[in-house]
Design a protein around this motif. Structure first.
Motif, mmCIF file in Angstrom:
data_model
loop_
_atom_site.group_PDB
_atom_site.id
_atom_site.type_symbol
_atom_site.label_atom_id
_atom_site.label_comp_id
_atom_site.label_asym_id
_atom_site.label_seq_id
_atom_site.Cartn_x
_atom_site.Cartn_y
_atom_site.Cartn_z
ATOM 1 N N GLU A 1 0.826 -1.215 0.000
ATOM 2 C CA GLU A 1 0.000 0.000 0.000
ATOM 3 C C GLU A 1 0.855 1.258 0.000
ATOM 4 O O GLU A 1 0.336 2.367 0.086
ATOM 5 C CB GLU A 1 -0.975 -0.021 1.176
ATOM 6 C CG GLU A 1 -0.360 0.210 2.545
ATOM 7 C CD GLU A 1 0.215 -1.062 3.174
ATOM 8 O OE1 GLU A 1 0.351 -2.101 2.481
ATOM 9 O OE2 GLU A 1 0.544 -0.995 4.374
ATOM 10 N N SER A 2 2.165 1.064 -0.112
ATOM 11 C CA SER A 2 3.118 2.179 -0.194
ATOM 12 C C SER A 2 4.362 1.603 -0.871
ATOM 13 O O SER A 2 4.526 0.382 -0.917
ATOM 14 C CB SER A 2 3.484 2.672 1.211
ATOM 15 O OG SER A 2 4.192 1.656 1.904
ATOM 16 N N ALA B 1 -1.720 9.209 0.091
ATOM 17 C CA ALA B 1 -1.770 9.943 -1.180
ATOM 18 C C ALA B 1 -0.921 11.216 -1.144
ATOM 19 O O ALA B 1 -0.430 11.663 -2.183
ATOM 20 C CB ALA B 1 -3.221 10.286 -1.540
ATOM 21 N N GLY B 2 -0.729 11.769 0.044
ATOM 22 C CA GLY B 2 0.106 12.965 0.175
ATOM 23 C C GLY B 2 1.558 12.720 -0.212
ATOM 24 O O GLY B 2 2.307 13.665 -0.455
ATOM 25 N N GLU B 3 1.949 11.443 -0.262
ATOM 26 C CA GLU B 3 3.333 11.111 -0.639
ATOM 27 C C GLU B 3 3.488 10.900 -2.145
ATOM 28 O O GLU B 3 4.583 10.612 -2.616
ATOM 29 C CB GLU B 3 3.786 9.836 0.103
ATOM 30 C CG GLU B 3 3.838 10.021 1.616
ATOM 31 C CD GLU B 3 3.780 8.699 2.380
ATOM 32 O OE1 GLU B 3 4.309 7.682 1.880
ATOM 33 O OE2 GLU B 3 3.174 8.692 3.474
ATOM 34 N N TRP B 4 2.389 11.020 -2.906
ATOM 35 C CA TRP B 4 2.477 10.840 -4.356
ATOM 36 C C TRP B 4 3.370 11.924 -4.952
ATOM 37 O O TRP B 4 3.258 13.095 -4.579
ATOM 38 C CB TRP B 4 1.075 10.905 -4.975
ATOM 39 C CG TRP B 4 1.089 10.599 -6.443
ATOM 40 C CD1 TRP B 4 0.989 11.488 -7.467
ATOM 41 C CD2 TRP B 4 1.241 9.303 -7.034
ATOM 42 N NE1 TRP B 4 1.072 10.831 -8.667
ATOM 43 C CE2 TRP B 4 1.232 9.495 -8.431
ATOM 44 C CE3 TRP B 4 1.390 8.015 -6.520
ATOM 45 C CZ2 TRP B 4 1.356 8.426 -9.318
ATOM 46 C CZ3 TRP B 4 1.514 6.964 -7.406
ATOM 47 C CH2 TRP B 4 1.492 7.178 -8.794
ATOM 48 N N ASP C 1 6.503 12.689 -8.454
ATOM 49 C CA ASP C 1 7.074 12.191 -9.709
ATOM 50 C C ASP C 1 7.973 10.977 -9.465
ATOM 51 O O ASP C 1 7.989 10.044 -10.262
ATOM 52 C CB ASP C 1 7.862 13.290 -10.418
ATOM 53 C CG ASP C 1 6.936 14.281 -11.111
ATOM 54 O OD1 ASP C 1 5.742 13.939 -11.316
ATOM 55 O OD2 ASP C 1 7.388 15.397 -11.429
ATOM 56 N N ASP C 2 8.710 11.015 -8.354
ATOM 57 C CA ASP C 2 9.558 9.864 -8.032
ATOM 58 C C ASP C 2 8.717 8.615 -7.794
ATOM 59 O O ASP C 2 9.077 7.528 -8.267
ATOM 60 C CB ASP C 2 10.385 10.129 -6.759
ATOM 61 C CG ASP C 2 11.623 10.961 -7.057
ATOM 62 O OD1 ASP C 2 11.903 11.195 -8.257
ATOM 63 O OD2 ASP C 2 12.291 11.373 -6.087
ATOM 64 N N VAL C 3 7.615 8.754 -7.061
ATOM 65 C CA VAL C 3 6.757 7.598 -6.774
ATOM 66 C C VAL C 3 6.118 7.108 -8.069
ATOM 67 O O VAL C 3 6.004 5.903 -8.307
ATOM 68 C CB VAL C 3 5.702 7.957 -5.700
ATOM 69 C CG1 VAL C 3 4.685 6.834 -5.540
ATOM 70 C CG2 VAL C 3 6.380 8.247 -4.365
ATOM 71 N N ARG C 4 5.732 8.046 -8.933
ATOM 72 C CA ARG C 4 5.159 7.645 -10.215
ATOM 73 C C ARG C 4 6.154 6.800 -11.029
ATOM 74 O O ARG C 4 5.800 5.756 -11.566
ATOM 75 C CB ARG C 4 4.766 8.889 -11.031
ATOM 76 C CG ARG C 4 4.195 8.557 -12.420
ATOM 77 C CD ARG C 4 4.253 9.762 -13.350
ATOM 78 N NE ARG C 4 3.659 10.924 -12.705
ATOM 79 C CZ ARG C 4 2.364 11.199 -12.724
ATOM 80 N NH1 ARG C 4 1.531 10.427 -13.372
ATOM 81 N NH2 ARG C 4 1.906 12.267 -12.101
ATOM 82 N N ARG C 5 7.397 7.271 -11.064
ATOM 83 C CA ARG C 5 8.418 6.505 -11.819
ATOM 84 C C ARG C 5 8.653 5.135 -11.189
ATOM 85 O O ARG C 5 8.791 4.130 -11.880
ATOM 86 C CB ARG C 5 9.739 7.298 -11.885
ATOM 87 C CG ARG C 5 9.730 8.361 -12.981
ATOM 88 C CD ARG C 5 11.124 8.957 -13.171
ATOM 89 N NE ARG C 5 11.482 9.822 -12.049
ATOM 90 C CZ ARG C 5 11.162 11.116 -11.979
ATOM 91 N NH1 ARG C 5 10.509 11.696 -12.971
ATOM 92 N NH2 ARG C 5 11.507 11.848 -10.920
#
Ligand SMILES: [Zn+2]
Length: 254
Positions: free
Chosen positions: A38-39, A67-70, A72-76
């Motif tokens: 979940e993370s 969701a607050g941790e979303w 660009d790095d998490v997306r990649r």
């Protein structure tokens, strides 16, 4: 033959005795467990478990609480992680307006971004919805080609209808054994080829284990309750839900 389609197997609640937890699961007839990341941190831990045990698959994503941790790095990270063969779904993702741990617009944009990545990767999405039925339904409608699982279903009839109209799947947890469960109609309204079963361990242990740590072996209690509501032999219900899980998550057929 049964599959726990949603267990937070990398959770520290299992650190003291995870091998015994898994032995009990296989002994209870489980053929596969989907370990939920979940993370990014929990997904990476789940991937370590899946590398060691081929009967463990992984869902990787960002829970609405995080969701607050979303970024660009998490997306990649998620884009790369969804390419791994052990990863069968994106999630869990979704909206939680009960706890509101992240602002609602932040939750919505992280949810939509993850659905877009699931679509690109050709993988399913595992959806958490709490007190946000209409927004979840609207977002799912705008991403109709991502197969989705409404996990630990306890929502209202409008979200159920929206999910079924989109040919999604509905996963029931130990909540179906609770005294205050009042959604047998949702169990009856979901076609047999759309039902999944899960524990959501370590949370939501079914009766008679309620209040203690949940674990994959207890998914049998969930299957028994759903079979009883539908008037089916439990073996038939388990086989149908295992086939459904294989279809939505792309497991090799059993
Ligand atoms: Zn969960």
């Amino acid at each position: 033959m049964v599959i726990d389609t949603h267990c937070h197997l990398a959770d520290e609640a299992y650190d003291p005795d995870r091998p015994e937890v898994l032995s009990r699961a296989w002994a209870a007839g489980l053929v596969r467990i989907v370990a939920i990341g979940e993370s990014p941190a929990t997904a990476e831990r789940a991937l370590v478990l899946a590398t060691a045990e081929p009967r463990i698959s992984v869902a990787a994503g960002v829970h609405p609480h995080h969701a607050g941790e979303w970024s660009d790095d998490v997306r990649r990270w998620l884009e790369a992680t969804l390419r791994r063969p052990e990863v069968v779904a994106a999630g869990e993702m979704g909206l939680d307006y009960h706890y509101d741990h992240a602002p609602r617009d932040t939750q919505r944009s992280a949810f939509e971004a993850q659905l877009a990545l699931a679509r690109t990767a050709g993988k399913a999405a595992v959806i958490h919805a709490r007190e946000a039925d209409d927004d979840v339904a609207a977002i799912l409608r705008s991403h109709p080609d991502v197969p989705a699982v409404l996990h630990s279903f306890s929502s209202g009839p409008r979200l159920l209808r929206a999910g079924l109209d989109l040919r999604h799947y509905v996963s029931f947890s130990g909540m179906v054994t609770f005294k205050n469960w009042h959604l047998d109609q949702a169990i009856l309204d979901t076609p047999l080829d759309r039902i999944l079963v899960e524990t959501d361990g370590p949370y939501l242990a079914p009766v008679p284990h309620r209040g203690r740590r949940n674990e994959p072996a207890f998914v049998v209690r969930v299957a028994e309750r759903i079979a009883a509501v539908r008037g089916l032999p439990v073996g038939e219900l388990m086989a149908a839900t295992a086939a459904n899980a294989a279809r939505v998550f792309g497991f090799p057929s059993l």
